[in-house]
Design an enzyme around this catalytic site. Structure first.
Site, PDB file in Angstrom:
ATOM      1  N   THR A  46       9.406 -33.367 -10.435  1.00  0.00           N
ATOM      2  CA  THR A  46      10.179 -32.980 -11.616  1.00  0.00           C
ATOM      3  C   THR A  46       9.298 -32.368 -12.687  1.00  0.00           C
ATOM      4  O   THR A  46       9.669 -31.375 -13.328  1.00  0.00           O
ATOM      5  CB  THR A  46      10.904 -34.209 -12.196  1.00  0.00           C
ATOM      6  OG1 THR A  46      11.698 -34.806 -11.180  1.00  0.00           O
ATOM      7  CG2 THR A  46      11.782 -33.820 -13.363  1.00  0.00           C
ATOM      8  N   TYR A 109      23.487 -35.588  -9.512  1.00  0.00           N
ATOM      9  CA  TYR A 109      24.758 -34.941  -9.867  1.00  0.00           C
ATOM     10  C   TYR A 109      25.934 -35.455  -9.053  1.00  0.00           C
ATOM     11  O   TYR A 109      26.994 -35.747  -9.598  1.00  0.00           O
ATOM     12  CB  TYR A 109      24.650 -33.406  -9.748  1.00  0.00           C
ATOM     13  CG  TYR A 109      25.849 -32.674 -10.314  1.00  0.00           C
ATOM     14  CD1 TYR A 109      26.032 -32.578 -11.684  1.00  0.00           C
ATOM     15  CD2 TYR A 109      26.795 -32.094  -9.478  1.00  0.00           C
ATOM     16  CE1 TYR A 109      27.141 -31.926 -12.211  1.00  0.00           C
ATOM     17  CE2 TYR A 109      27.909 -31.445  -9.988  1.00  0.00           C
ATOM     18  CZ  TYR A 109      28.079 -31.361 -11.361  1.00  0.00           C
ATOM     19  OH  TYR A 109      29.170 -30.723 -11.884  1.00  0.00           O
ATOM     20  N   TYR A 135      12.255 -41.762  -4.445  1.00  0.00           N
ATOM     21  CA  TYR A 135      12.104 -41.581  -5.891  1.00  0.00           C
ATOM     22  C   TYR A 135      13.414 -41.965  -6.565  1.00  0.00           C
ATOM     23  O   TYR A 135      14.438 -41.308  -6.377  1.00  0.00           O
ATOM     24  CB  TYR A 135      11.734 -40.128  -6.183  1.00  0.00           C
ATOM     25  CG  TYR A 135      11.487 -39.782  -7.646  1.00  0.00           C
ATOM     26  CD1 TYR A 135      11.275 -40.758  -8.618  1.00  0.00           C
ATOM     27  CD2 TYR A 135      11.454 -38.452  -8.050  1.00  0.00           C
ATOM     28  CE1 TYR A 135      11.040 -40.436  -9.937  1.00  0.00           C
ATOM     29  CE2 TYR A 135      11.225 -38.106  -9.379  1.00  0.00           C
ATOM     30  CZ  TYR A 135      11.015 -39.094 -10.316  1.00  0.00           C
ATOM     31  OH  TYR A 135      10.791 -38.758 -11.629  1.00  0.00           O
ATOM     32  N   ARG A 140      17.710 -39.164 -14.609  1.00  0.00           N
ATOM     33  CA  ARG A 140      17.873 -37.768 -14.205  1.00  0.00           C
ATOM     34  C   ARG A 140      18.954 -37.580 -13.140  1.00  0.00           C
ATOM     35  O   ARG A 140      19.587 -36.536 -13.082  1.00  0.00           O
ATOM     36  CB  ARG A 140      16.543 -37.213 -13.673  1.00  0.00           C
ATOM     37  CG  ARG A 140      15.479 -37.029 -14.739  1.00  0.00           C
ATOM     38  CD  ARG A 140      14.261 -36.309 -14.191  1.00  0.00           C
ATOM     39  NE  ARG A 140      13.233 -36.104 -15.198  1.00  0.00           N
ATOM     40  CZ  ARG A 140      13.178 -35.077 -16.035  1.00  0.00           C
ATOM     41  NH1 ARG A 140      14.124 -34.158 -16.001  1.00  0.00           N
ATOM     42  NH2 ARG A 140      12.200 -34.968 -16.923  1.00  0.00           N
ATOM     43  N   LYS A 164       8.856 -44.570  -5.691  1.00  0.00           N
ATOM     44  CA  LYS A 164       8.491 -44.327  -7.085  1.00  0.00           C
ATOM     45  C   LYS A 164       9.656 -44.825  -7.909  1.00  0.00           C
ATOM     46  O   LYS A 164      10.733 -44.223  -7.938  1.00  0.00           O
ATOM     47  CB  LYS A 164       8.239 -42.838  -7.334  1.00  0.00           C
ATOM     48  CG  LYS A 164       7.907 -42.520  -8.792  1.00  0.00           C
ATOM     49  CD  LYS A 164       7.747 -41.020  -9.016  1.00  0.00           C
ATOM     50  CE  LYS A 164       7.494 -40.710 -10.495  1.00  0.00           C
ATOM     51  NZ  LYS A 164       7.399 -39.249 -10.753  1.00  0.00           N
ATOM     52  N   ILE A 206       2.787 -43.070 -10.186  1.00  0.00           N
ATOM     53  CA  ILE A 206       2.791 -41.608 -10.163  1.00  0.00           C
ATOM     54  C   ILE A 206       3.052 -41.202 -11.598  1.00  0.00           C
ATOM     55  O   ILE A 206       4.149 -41.355 -12.118  1.00  0.00           O
ATOM     56  CB  ILE A 206       3.823 -41.038  -9.186  1.00  0.00           C
ATOM     57  CG1 ILE A 206       3.445 -41.409  -7.750  1.00  0.00           C
ATOM     58  CG2 ILE A 206       3.918 -39.518  -9.335  1.00  0.00           C
ATOM     59  CD1 ILE A 206       4.450 -40.975  -6.702  1.00  0.00           C
TER      60      ILE A 206
END
Length: 297
Positions: A46, A109, A135, A140, A164, A206
């Site tokens: 990202t 989304y 992840y 997000r 992550k 990370i």
């Protein structure tokens, strides 16, 4: 997978003033991170503004980082999306031989159910030529991958080696660490709670700030992994303000302002993101560690 213990950094994509990819700056950033002591690099996450890069630019970024790294540290590449079939096709048709693992974000989304998330990663695990780090970043994606789903995936697919975890919820992270399979890696995706996550049994981070201040942040992580709490706390407390600053106006605007301060790249980002304001840059530029390039560890 001990190669992913410690500090990984989610590299930015530096841009020139005309917003084209700045290859020379990217090489300098790679060297800055590796020379600073990070354990591995994450490519096209990202923070790299992957959503605004063309296919050709993504290939350029990958090629540049692989060449600059020259085998010095492990490389993780972002391969994810909200179209399962498209992600599967990318894994089946891409040359990933230069990389050690993939980082795959949960579908954004669409807001799938937990079963939908499981089936998405099941399809990826069945075709991936590389180990997979999940992840989870609900801020997000719009959906949270619950610990029970992550543990189910980790148990069912041996090539899913870690997650992550960026929900920003230390309790959720601790539940995940408590119930995970023995060798499964729970990696912090949130710079601010990296220290408590490691002390609870996490495998490292990370990081975003870790590429700007690699010596300082990776030293903190190593102290934490060794159980040296006093020294880890000392560095963590010194870094808290700069961690707040780099996310104040969104990522990667803040970390790019750090690189601008260090003379490694411009602060340019692509729309719909906005470059850090003058006020934020002033706070970043005034941060003591950047001003003195020194920390007491």
């Amino acid at each position: 997978m001990s190669k992913f213990l410690g500090t990984g950094v989610a590299l930015v994509t530096p841009f020139r003033e005309d917003l084209s990819v700045d290859v020379d700056a990217l090489i300098n950033i790679v060297n800055h991170a590796i020379n600073g002591g990070v354990e591995y690099l994450v490519v096209l996450g990202t923070t790299a503004e992957s959503a605004t890069l063309t296919k050709e630019e993504k290939e350029l970024v990958k090629h540049t980082i692989v060449k600059a790294n020259s085998g010095r540290v492990p490389l993780v590449v972002g391969v994810g999306g909200n179209n399962t079939a498209e992600v599967v096709n990318e894994l089946q048709t891409s040359d990933l031989s230069a990389f050690d693992a993939i980082l795959s974000v949960s579908p954004y989304y669409n807001k799938p159910t937990q079963e939908g998330i499981y089936q998405h990663f099941k399809a990826i695990a069945e075709v991936s030529p590389l180990p997979i780090i999940l992840y989870n970043v609900p801020g997000r994606t719009g959906s949270n991958v619950l610990p029970k789903t992550i543990i189910r995936l980790a148990t069912d697919f041996k090539n899913i080696i870690g997650v992550k975890e960026a929900a920003g919820d230390i309790v959720q992270a601790m539940r995940l660490i408590k119930d995970k399979p023995k060798d499964f890696l729970v990696i912090s995706g949130d710079d601010m709670i990296t220290l408590p996550m490691i002390l609870a049994g996490g495998a490292g981070v990370i990081s975003v700030i870790g590429q700007g201040l690699p010596k300082e942040f990776s030293l903190m992580v190593r102290y934490a992994l060794r159980g040296n709490l006093d020294d880890a706390n000392n560095i963590h407390f010194q870094l808290m303000d700069i961690i707040d600053y780099i996310f104040e106006e969104g990522n990667p605007a803040g970390i790019k302002a750090v690189f601008e301060n260090l003379g490694l790249s411009t602060g340019k980002v692509r729309l719909p993101l906005m470059e850090a304001t003058a006020a934020l840059k002033q706070k970043i530029n005034s941060f003591p560690i950047l001003a003195t390039n020194k920390i007491n560890g």
